[in-house]
Design an enzyme around this catalytic site. Structure first.
Site, short mmCIF file in Angstrom:
data_model
loop_
_atom_site.label_atom_id
_atom_site.label_comp_id
_atom_site.label_asym_id
_atom_site.label_seq_id
_atom_site.Cartn_x
_atom_site.Cartn_y
_atom_site.Cartn_z
N GLU A 39 0.65 -1.35 -0.09
CA GLU A 39 0.02 0.03 0.04
C GLU A 39 0.85 1.45 0.11
O GLU A 39 0.72 2.34 -0.76
CB GLU A 39 -0.90 -0.10 1.08
N ASP B 41 -5.64 -10.20 -8.42
CA ASP B 41 -4.68 -8.52 -9.24
C ASP B 41 -4.17 -8.19 -9.92
O ASP B 41 -4.06 -8.28 -11.38
CB ASP B 41 -6.21 -7.40 -9.05
N GLU C 250 -12.90 -0.24 -9.34
CA GLU C 250 -12.81 -0.38 -10.52
C GLU C 250 -13.69 -1.10 -11.68
O GLU C 250 -13.11 -0.99 -13.10
CB GLU C 250 -11.82 -1.34 -9.69
N ARG D 241 -0.05 3.81 -2.66
CA ARG D 241 -0.80 5.59 -2.93
C ARG D 241 0.38 5.77 -3.01
O ARG D 241 0.46 7.22 -3.43
CB ARG D 241 -1.34 4.87 -1.72
#
Ligand SMILES: *[C@@H]1O[C@H](CO)[C@@H](O)[C@H](O)[C@H]1NC(C)=O
Ligand SMILES: *[C@@H]1O[C@H](CO)[C@@H](O)[C@H](O)[C@H]1NC(C)=O
Length: 548
Positions: A149, A290, A437, A153
């Protein structure tokens, strides 16, 4: 004659340097082949975006009105953040308080930098820039950093802000933070720990006492680290990200009868980062898997089509995905599910909605109608999950019922069967927490095809967010997508306003209606956190020529 001599000299030189300079990891595919330069040059000149020159004045006016409306939505949410949580990781909108969830470095502020830029909010961007310059990444806020993350981010947000604005403070901060993350990769095989103590450089797994991780958390560094290596002229970042992929490939062989990895290209999710071996056989293109697949193909695009191993791996994976991980529902949709050995589970989380956009780009580059059509069909399935709900919003996860597989229905509870009878799906997790998404894929497919219907769907989803997620001072999640606040008269809120709402959801919403050359897919490739990185930084085999 002279010209020939010079070129022979250059050839000799390049051969000599090829022997001394280690080629970048990923340049060679698994068979030792390099990219074919004729194909690479053809790819470089291939246009992705639809030619929108036939847009009517009326269409343009509607589109721009919608873009303005979404910009107002962003400004509304940003005003709440400014007032109650400026510089915090998140705003707790309902309690009107700041929330520290990502080491207190200002996740929302950093993640939103490029959205501020794209929306033309120059004053807010300048103010945020001053804030960024003062972030102390050495102070971890008393929290372990989640390495994945932190990269997508913070590092991704800083890189994109740097590329759009050209302001070097963002690059300095990206390097500073990434250097603090690198100790996470200091493991026997170079596979990163999930969590990191920034102060000590000590790694750990999210489940304490284990050494487990998952596919996405070892494979989602490639884009940011490749670009960092280009911008700094230092190959370490790229090599670190690629080494994790190499370790995964070297320690798992689908031909090995003891391996839990059985279908080439469909990698199980769960992983032991010390042995590098998969610990489970379930493979999935949703949560946990993903962005591993997404980064295979997008890093290849970012590398100017030169990282041949990425293309090689993506090709194998997308074929396996098509052959094993897609099924047809009783009501005729093609949807992605879980594959565990020979078993298929029709469980579809909202993360899988990234697939149509990424596959659309990949198949348009490859000129493959078959895969492009698969992308369009998957988009129909993903959208159906939203469209069937009175809120116009999609559940976090649903279960489909396959055509001609009676047990999918028979094994359900009475309540679940009632949902299938009504909606065609089970609402396994019925909440919506502002995730991007599906909007992302509708945006990408709109830019690729010019189909107005895709843009109209994005607008419907925005209306759903306005009706069900807008509260005083911002936006939050909604607990049950099957009900709509405009008919029940009550908002069924979920306290959740993650930084991705500002970074991804609002950016893709806005870009769908912005002028088509704003962050064109021919000029940029988006990271998994919707941070656009320029495609206009040509490949140079060693990274050395970029450093200025
Ligand atoms: C990081 O390690 C130091 C030294 O062991 C410890 O004092 C600190 O609490 C750790 N940080 C976190 C967030 O666990
Ligand atoms: C490249 O970056 C790594 C990580 O920050 C650093 O240790 C190394 O010294 C750098 N190499 C050069 C040549 O600057």
């Amino acid at each position: 004659m002279k010209i020939q001599l010079v070129s022979a000299c250059a050839l000799a030189l390049s051969l000599a340097s090829a022997q001394t300079v280690q080629p970048l990891t990923g340049i060679l595919d698994r068979q030792g082949n390099r990219a074919n330069m004729q194909q690479v040059n053809a790819l470089r000149s291939r246009r992705l975006q639809h030619d929108f020159s036939d847009e009517t004045a009326e269409q343009r006016a509607t589109r721009r009105q919608r873009a303005e409306a979404i910009k107002k939505g962003f400004q509304y949410a940003w005003a709440g953040y400014e007032k109650y949580a400026y510089g915090a990781d998140e705003i707790d909108v309902l309690k009107m308080k700041p929330k520290t969830t990502r080491n207190g470095w200002g996740a929302t502020l950093v993640d939103a930098l490029d959205t501020l830029w794209v929306l033309g909010m120059k004053d807010e961007f300048a103010q945020a820039r001053e804030y960024v310059a003062k972030i102390d990444f050495h102070n971890d806020g008393g929290q372990l950093a989640k390495v994945f993350e932190t990269n997508i981010r913070y590092v991704g947000g800083l890189l994109s802000a740097y590329e759009l604005s050209g302001d070097s403070v963002f690059l300095q901060k990206a390097v500073e933070l990434t250097d603090l993350l690198l100790p996470a990769f200091d493991t026997p095989l170079g596979l990163p720990w999930q969590m990191l103590n920034i102060t000590t450089g000590q790694g750990s797994s999210e489940t304490l006492g284990t050494t487990s991780t998952n596919l996405a958390e070892i494979g989602t560094f490639q884009m940011e680290f490749y670009r960092l290596s280009q911008l700094t002229g230092n190959a370490t970042y790229h090599e670190t990200a690629q080494r994790a992929i190499t370790a995964m490939l070297e320690n798992n062989n689908p031909q090995d009868p003891a391996s839990l990895y059985t279908i080439p290209g469909l990698y199980p999710l769960d992983f032991d980062m010390m042995s590098g071996r998969f610990t489970n056989s379930a493979a999935y293109w949703g949560g946990g898997g993903d962005s591993f697949y997404e980064y295979l193909i997008k890093t290849w695009i970012l590398s100017d089509f030169m990282l041949h191993r990425n293309l090689d791996l993506w090709r194998e994976s997308i074929q396996a995905f098509r052959n094993y991980a897609v099924a047809e529902s009783a009501d005729g949709f093609l949807f992605p599910g879980f594959v565990d050995g020979t078993k298929f589970y029709p469980y579809v989380d909202t993360f899988t909605n990234f697939i149509p956009g990424t596959l659309g780009i990949a198949s348009k580059l490859a000129g493959s109608d078959t895969y492009f059509s698969l992308a369009e069909q998957l988009l129909e399935a993903g959208y159906s999950v939203f469209a069937k709900m009175s809120s116009s919003l999609g559940a976090e996860a649903v279960r489909f019922v396959r055509r001609n597989v009676g047990s999918d229905y028979l094994q359900l509870s009475a309540q679940e069967r009632a949902q299938v009878d009504r909606y065609g799906i089970v609402l396994a997790r019925p909440y919506y927490v502002l995730r991007p998404e599906l909007i992302e894929s509708l945006f990408v497919m709109y830019r690729l095809t010019g189909k107005q219907e895709y843009a109209d769907r994005v607008w419907d989803i925005w209306q759903g967010i306005q009706r069900n997620c807008r509260v005083p001072n911002g936006y939050v999640g909604t607990a049950n997508v099957a009900t709509d606040a405009s008919s029940t008269g009550v908002l069924n809120t979920v306290d959740s306003t993650e930084s991705f709402f500002f970074a991804e959801t609002l950016k893709y919403l806005y870009l769908t209606f912005a002028d088509h050359d704003v962050i064109s897919l021919d000029d940029y490739v988006f990271t998994t956190e919707a941070h656009p990185l320029s495609r206009d930084l040509p490949f140079d085999g060693t990274f050395t020529s970029y450093a200025s």
